[in-house]
Motif scaffolding. Structure first.
Motif, PDB file in Angstrom:
ATOM      1  N   ARG A   5       0.930  -0.980  -0.019  1.00  0.00           N
ATOM      2  CA  ARG A   5      -0.065  -0.146   0.251  1.00  0.00           C
ATOM      3  C   ARG A   5       0.934   1.254   0.051  1.00  0.00           C
ATOM      4  NH1 ARG A   5      -3.640   1.867   5.042  1.00  0.00           N
ATOM      5  NH2 ARG A   5      -3.806   3.882   4.471  1.00  0.00           N
ATOM      6  N   PHE A   7       1.433   4.678   1.118  1.00  0.00           N
ATOM      7  CA  PHE A   7       1.380   5.602   2.107  1.00  0.00           C
ATOM      8  C   PHE A   7       1.506   7.183   1.971  1.00  0.00           C
ATOM      9  CE2 PHE A   7       1.852   1.666   4.406  1.00  0.00           C
ATOM     10  CZ  PHE A   7       0.567   1.431   4.887  1.00  0.00           C
ATOM     11  N   ASP A  14       2.889   6.370  10.974  1.00  0.00           N
ATOM     12  CA  ASP A  14       1.844   6.616  11.853  1.00  0.00           C
ATOM     13  C   ASP A  14       1.441   5.286  12.694  1.00  0.00           C
ATOM     14  OD1 ASP A  14      -0.456   7.336  13.070  1.00  0.00           O
ATOM     15  OD2 ASP A  14      -1.624   7.891  10.843  1.00  0.00           O
ATOM     16  N   ASN A  16      -0.595   5.195  14.784  1.00  0.00           N
ATOM     17  CA  ASN A  16      -1.998   5.287  15.175  1.00  0.00           C
ATOM     18  C   ASN A  16      -3.255   4.485  14.168  1.00  0.00           C
ATOM     19  OD1 ASN A  16      -2.032   6.590  17.852  1.00  0.00           O
ATOM     20  ND2 ASN A  16      -1.413   8.535  16.594  1.00  0.00           N
ATOM     21  N   ASP A  17      -2.213   4.238  12.950  1.00  0.00           N
ATOM     22  CA  ASP A  17      -3.055   3.711  11.730  1.00  0.00           C
ATOM     23  C   ASP A  17      -2.708   2.223  11.907  1.00  0.00           C
ATOM     24  OD1 ASP A  17      -3.243   2.608   9.067  1.00  0.00           O
ATOM     25  OD2 ASP A  17      -3.540   4.991   8.316  1.00  0.00           O
ATOM     26  N   ASP A  18      -3.607   1.392  12.194  1.00  0.00           N
ATOM     27  CA  ASP A  18      -3.556  -0.207  12.037  1.00  0.00           C
ATOM     28  C   ASP A  18      -2.898  -0.711  10.825  1.00  0.00           C
ATOM     29  OD1 ASP A  18      -4.473  -0.219  14.645  1.00  0.00           O
ATOM     30  OD2 ASP A  18      -6.403  -0.786  14.105  1.00  0.00           O
ATOM     31  N   SER A  19      -3.159  -0.167   9.587  1.00  0.00           N
ATOM     32  CA  SER A  19      -2.591  -0.663   8.461  1.00  0.00           C
ATOM     33  C   SER A  19      -1.141  -0.401   8.363  1.00  0.00           C
ATOM     34  CB  SER A  19      -3.455   0.016   7.245  1.00  0.00           C
ATOM     35  OG  SER A  19      -4.563  -0.360   7.054  1.00  0.00           O
ATOM     36  N   GLU A  20      -0.833   0.928   8.703  1.00  0.00           N
ATOM     37  CA  GLU A  20       0.555   1.374   8.609  1.00  0.00           C
ATOM     38  C   GLU A  20       1.380   0.252   9.649  1.00  0.00           C
ATOM     39  OE1 GLU A  20       2.251   4.979   8.329  1.00  0.00           O
ATOM     40  OE2 GLU A  20       0.606   5.862   7.563  1.00  0.00           O
ATOM     41  N   THR A  44       8.637   9.753  14.583  1.00  0.00           N
ATOM     42  CA  THR A  44       7.818   9.015  13.422  1.00  0.00           C
ATOM     43  C   THR A  44       8.794   8.895  12.062  1.00  0.00           C
ATOM     44  OG1 THR A  44       6.883  10.985  12.398  1.00  0.00           O
ATOM     45  CG2 THR A  44       5.576  10.011  14.317  1.00  0.00           C
TER      46      THR A  44
END
Length: 58
Positions: A5, A7, A14, A16-20, A44
């Protein structure tokens, strides 16, 4: 297998982003806890996280 993916900010992670989180833990071969600790320690920036984790190339 984690889908590739693009980004918006490859230079930053990030947590806070489950996918990341899933993408970066897979790419860096670390646990979510290790990735979280690295981001908390150095911020980060993907480059700084990789250096902190001692990964030669990712």
């Amino acid at each position: 297998m984690v889908a590739q993916r693009e980004f918006s900010g490859r230079g930053h992670i990030d947590i806070n982003d489950d996918s990341e989180m899933s993408y970066w833990t897979h790419q860096l071969s670390v646990t979510p806890a290790q990735l979280f600790a690295a981001v908390c320690a150095v911020g980060t920036s993907t480059r700084l996280v990789i250096q902190y984790l001692g990964i030669a190339s990712a």
